[in-house]
Motif scaffolding. Structure first.
Motif, PDB file in Angstrom:
ATOM      1  N   ALA A  86      14.429 -11.561  28.830  1.00 38.49           N
ATOM      2  CA  ALA A  86      14.802 -10.149  28.948  1.00 38.49           C
ATOM      3  C   ALA A  86      15.528  -9.619  27.718  1.00 38.49           C
ATOM      4  CB  ALA A  86      15.680  -9.946  30.185  1.00 38.49           C
ATOM      5  N   SER A  87      16.123 -10.504  26.919  1.00 40.30           N
ATOM      6  CA  SER A  87      16.924 -10.035  25.785  1.00 40.30           C
ATOM      7  C   SER A  87      16.206 -10.172  24.441  1.00 40.30           C
ATOM      8  CB  SER A  87      18.249 -10.797  25.739  1.00 40.30           C
ATOM      9  OG  SER A  87      18.020 -12.157  25.444  1.00 40.30           O
ATOM     10  N   ARG A  88      15.012 -10.693  24.431  1.00 39.83           N
ATOM     11  CA  ARG A  88      14.311 -10.910  23.163  1.00 39.83           C
ATOM     12  C   ARG A  88      13.852  -9.603  22.541  1.00 39.83           C
ATOM     13  NH1 ARG A  88      11.016 -15.666  25.664  1.00 39.83           N
ATOM     14  NH2 ARG A  88      12.759 -17.072  25.994  1.00 39.83           N
ATOM     15  N   GLY A  89      13.867  -9.602  21.206  1.00 37.61           N
ATOM     16  CA  GLY A  89      13.428  -8.421  20.472  1.00 37.61           C
ATOM     17  C   GLY A  89      14.541  -7.447  20.164  1.00 37.61           C
ATOM     18  N   GLY A  90      15.749  -7.735  20.626  1.00 36.45           N
ATOM     19  CA  GLY A  90      16.872  -6.829  20.397  1.00 36.45           C
ATOM     20  C   GLY A  90      17.837  -7.306  19.323  1.00 36.45           C
ATOM     21  N   GLY A  91      17.471  -8.372  18.612  1.00 33.83           N
ATOM     22  CA  GLY A  91      18.343  -8.896  17.571  1.00 33.83           C
ATOM     23  C   GLY A  91      19.434  -9.821  18.078  1.00 33.83           C
ATOM     24  N   ARG A  94      19.731 -13.428  16.407  1.00 32.44           N
ATOM     25  CA  ARG A  94      20.457 -13.418  15.126  1.00 32.44           C
ATOM     26  C   ARG A  94      21.960 -13.324  15.370  1.00 32.44           C
ATOM     27  NH1 ARG A  94      19.581 -13.195  10.209  1.00 32.44           N
ATOM     28  NH2 ARG A  94      17.360 -12.873  10.507  1.00 32.44           N
ATOM     29  N   LYS A  95      22.379 -12.399  16.243  1.00 31.16           N
ATOM     30  CA  LYS A  95      23.809 -12.244  16.529  1.00 31.16           C
ATOM     31  C   LYS A  95      24.388 -13.525  17.141  1.00 31.16           C
ATOM     32  CE  LYS A  95      23.743  -7.282  16.759  1.00 31.16           C
ATOM     33  NZ  LYS A  95      23.038  -6.226  17.393  1.00 31.16           N
ATOM     34  N   MET A  97      23.287 -16.631  16.631  1.00 32.94           N
ATOM     35  CA  MET A  97      23.402 -17.653  15.595  1.00 32.94           C
ATOM     36  C   MET A  97      24.535 -17.338  14.620  1.00 32.94           C
ATOM     37  SD  MET A  97      21.656 -20.340  15.969  1.00 32.94           S
ATOM     38  CE  MET A  97      21.844 -21.030  14.315  1.00 32.94           C
ATOM     39  N   GLU A  98      24.697 -16.081  14.241  1.00 32.75           N
ATOM     40  CA  GLU A  98      25.806 -15.709  13.354  1.00 32.75           C
ATOM     41  C   GLU A  98      27.150 -16.043  14.010  1.00 32.75           C
ATOM     42  OE1 GLU A  98      23.495 -12.116  10.959  1.00 32.75           O
ATOM     43  OE2 GLU A  98      24.843 -11.593  12.622  1.00 32.75           O
ATOM     44  N   TYR A  99      27.268 -15.707  15.283  1.00 34.94           N
ATOM     45  CA  TYR A  99      28.485 -16.018  16.034  1.00 34.94           C
ATOM     46  C   TYR A  99      28.690 -17.532  16.119  1.00 34.94           C
ATOM     47  CZ  TYR A  99      31.834 -16.329  19.861  1.00 34.94           C
ATOM     48  OH  TYR A  99      32.940 -16.630  20.632  1.00 34.94           O
ATOM     49  N   SER A 100      27.620 -18.261  16.392  1.00 30.51           N
ATOM     50  CA  SER A 100      27.708 -19.717  16.547  1.00 30.51           C
ATOM     51  C   SER A 100      28.110 -20.397  15.242  1.00 30.51           C
ATOM     52  CB  SER A 100      26.370 -20.270  17.050  1.00 30.51           C
ATOM     53  OG  SER A 100      26.077 -19.737  18.325  1.00 30.51           O
ATOM     54  N   ILE A 101      27.552 -19.943  14.128  1.00 27.96           N
ATOM     55  CA  ILE A 101      27.926 -20.494  12.820  1.00 27.96           C
ATOM     56  C   ILE A 101      29.415 -20.230  12.555  1.00 27.96           C
ATOM     57  CG2 ILE A 101      27.604 -20.221  10.323  1.00 27.96           C
ATOM     58  CD1 ILE A 101      24.571 -19.613  11.033  1.00 27.96           C
ATOM     59  N   GLU A 102      29.850 -19.005  12.817  1.00 32.07           N
ATOM     60  CA  GLU A 102      31.258 -18.628  12.641  1.00 32.07           C
ATOM     61  C   GLU A 102      32.165 -19.507  13.515  1.00 32.07           C
ATOM     62  OE1 GLU A 102      33.398 -14.915  14.577  1.00 32.07           O
ATOM     63  OE2 GLU A 102      32.149 -14.290  12.885  1.00 32.07           O
ATOM     64  N   GLN A 103      31.773 -19.717  14.756  1.00 31.33           N
ATOM     65  CA  GLN A 103      32.577 -20.529  15.677  1.00 31.33           C
ATOM     66  C   GLN A 103      32.581 -21.999  15.273  1.00 31.33           C
ATOM     67  OE1 GLN A 103      34.628 -19.433  18.268  1.00 31.33           O
ATOM     68  NE2 GLN A 103      34.166 -17.563  17.140  1.00 31.33           N
ATOM     69  N   GLY A 126      15.649 -19.662   8.248  1.00 29.29           N
ATOM     70  CA  GLY A 126      15.748 -19.511   6.795  1.00 29.29           C
ATOM     71  C   GLY A 126      16.530 -18.270   6.411  1.00 29.29           C
ATOM     72  N   SER A 127      16.360 -17.199   7.178  1.00 24.65           N
ATOM     73  CA  SER A 127      17.082 -15.951   6.897  1.00 24.65           C
ATOM     74  C   SER A 127      18.584 -16.090   7.151  1.00 24.65           C
ATOM     75  CB  SER A 127      16.502 -14.800   7.725  1.00 24.65           C
ATOM     76  OG  SER A 127      16.875 -14.922   9.088  1.00 24.65           O
ATOM     77  N   LEU A 128      18.970 -17.150   7.845  1.00 25.50           N
ATOM     78  CA  LEU A 128      20.384 -17.432   8.110  1.00 25.50           C
ATOM     79  C   LEU A 128      20.941 -18.491   7.152  1.00 25.50           C
ATOM     80  CD1 LEU A 128      20.065 -17.500  11.982  1.00 25.50           C
ATOM     81  CD2 LEU A 128      21.423 -15.843  10.689  1.00 25.50           C
ATOM     82  N   GLY A 129      20.123 -18.889   6.170  1.00 24.02           N
ATOM     83  CA  GLY A 129      20.590 -19.834   5.160  1.00 24.02           C
ATOM     84  C   GLY A 129      20.192 -21.275   5.375  1.00 24.02           C
TER      85      GLY A 129
END
Length: 150
Positions: A86-91, A94-95, A97-103, A126-129
């Motif tokens: 239900a949540s796919r396609g809304g970005g 990415r959010k 994974m960014e949160y998970s990397i930060e944590q 790859g877009s996340l490094g």
């Protein structure tokens, strides 16, 4: 839809959070991806768990953070990366994974992160490094590649 992210060690999880994470993981990894595997692999108890809940209390996104030496001898790891259908396609992936990397950095310190990525998501990671760091392999019948973020 708006998601609120939190991260907790296994010992801090509520029964609802534990149950919600197991349901979402099974819903996607076992049912949707048609993989019969033992999801409860003994690593959850030493992990930190990241959750993305909507305002109605529905879990839509989840990851598991592991310190160096648990999934890989020399690297910390982010695994069990999952978003609800239900949540796919809304970005939200990415959010998440960014949160998970930060944590992961906040919890275990700034260090290299290794993941076992489903091969079709190579461009996303790859877009996340993350960069491929080894040969592809099959895991539960799904092509995967090892990836590393330095």
């Amino acid at each position: 839809m708006n998601l609120s992210f939190t991260c907790k060690h296994f010992d801090e999880l509520s029964l609802k959070e534990l149950y919600d994470s197991m349901v979402l993981r099974q819903e996607i990894f076992v049912v949707e991806q048609n993989c019969a595997f033992l999801d409860a692999d003994g690593k959850d108890q030493v992990a930190y768990h990241c959750f993305g809940y909507d305002t109605d209390g529905q879990l839509h996104a989840y990851t598991r953070l592991l310190d160096k030496g648990i999934a890989y001898p020399e690297y910390a790891s982010i695994g069990r990366v999952v978003t609800s259908a239900a949540s796919r396609g809304g970005g939200w992936g990415r959010k998440l994974m960014e949160y998970s990397i930060e944590q992961l950095y906040a919890t275990f310190g700034q260090q290299a992160i290794k993941i076992g990525a489903q091969a079709y998501l190579e461009k996303f990671y790859g877009s996340l490094g993350f960069v491929q760091c080894g040969e592809g392999y099959l895991e539960d019948g799904i092509p995967h590649i090892p990836m590393l973020k330095n």
